[in-house]
Design a protein around this motif. Structure first.
Motif: not given
Length: 228
Positions: A127-136
């Motif tokens: 989920i979080l890769i889809a929405l904020t890849p750098w943070t992930m």
């Protein structure tokens, strides 16, 4: 409202696909819920039947979260939600997060597997890769660091879950990166859910009898060692 319901329904059924259970049964004919930690997640698939099923389960579980948040939530049209303006949240991001959370719910309580699922770490990552890849990317670096230094998958998962909202806050408020505030709020909720789901692991960590990764070579699992 009908569009939101449809997104939630599709995301739940998507999340309910039991990647670890089905891959273990398809490749080895083993129900991993009867062995190891008895959890229907990728980590137990690695532990019980080995790396092939574990890798496939990881891909499936991350893919469920990614598809729910990054595809389902964007393909089905949603009009802007005025209530979100109060918090300054972006409708697209919030709907993506909602879809992802429902997918995690499906992963933890899958209709296709007697509601006996995994703990949602890989699906949350998708989920979080889809929405904020750098943070992930930074969060995954934390996961790898803790895993290789401690050899506890559970500890690495818990640490990474807590690290995500922390990194969002640092990037947004410390470095001025344009990240939607809803990522911080939902990141905290996901972290809380993952910590709660790992209560038994936390108790074993405190007692010193949590399962530890003995080697980082391709896992053969209990099946490969002749224990099943």
């Amino acid at each position: 409202m009908l569009s939101l319901f449809l997104i939630a329904l599709i995301s739940y059924f998507l999340g309910s696909i039991p990647g670890a259970l089905w891959s273990s049964k398809a490749l080895h004919g083993v129900d991993i819920r009867n062995y190891g930690s008895k959890n229907a997640g990728a980590t137990n698939a690695f532990r019980v039947v080995g790396w092939q099923a574990g890798v496939l389960a990881t891909i499936v579980d991350m893919g469920k979260g990614y598809l729910a948040a990054g595809v389902v939530a964007s393909v089905i049209r949603i009009d802007p939600l005025p209530a979100l303006n109060i918090f300054g949240w972006d409708t697209g991001v919030v709907v993506g997060l909602m879809a992802g959370l429902v997918a995690i719910l499906g992963h933890m309580f899958p209709i296709f597997a007697r509601f006996e699922g995994g703990k949602g770490v890989n699906s949350a990552a998708g989920i979080l890769i889809a929405l904020t890849p750098w943070t992930m990317l930074y969060t995954m670096a934390v996961f790898v660091l803790v895993l290789f230094t401690s050899r506890y998958v559970s500890l690495a998962s818990i640490t990474a879950a807590v690290a995500f909202p922390t990194i969002v806050a640092i990037r947004k408020y410390g470095f001025g990166v344009d990240l939607d505030p809803s990522l911080l709020v939902v990141g905290i909720l996901i972290a809380t859910a993952i910590v709660v789901a790992h209560q038994s692991n936390i108790r074993r960590l405190l007692r010193g009898n949590e399962n530890r990764v003995s080697s980082f070579s391709p896992a053969q699992g209990m099946l490969g060692r002749g224990e099943i």
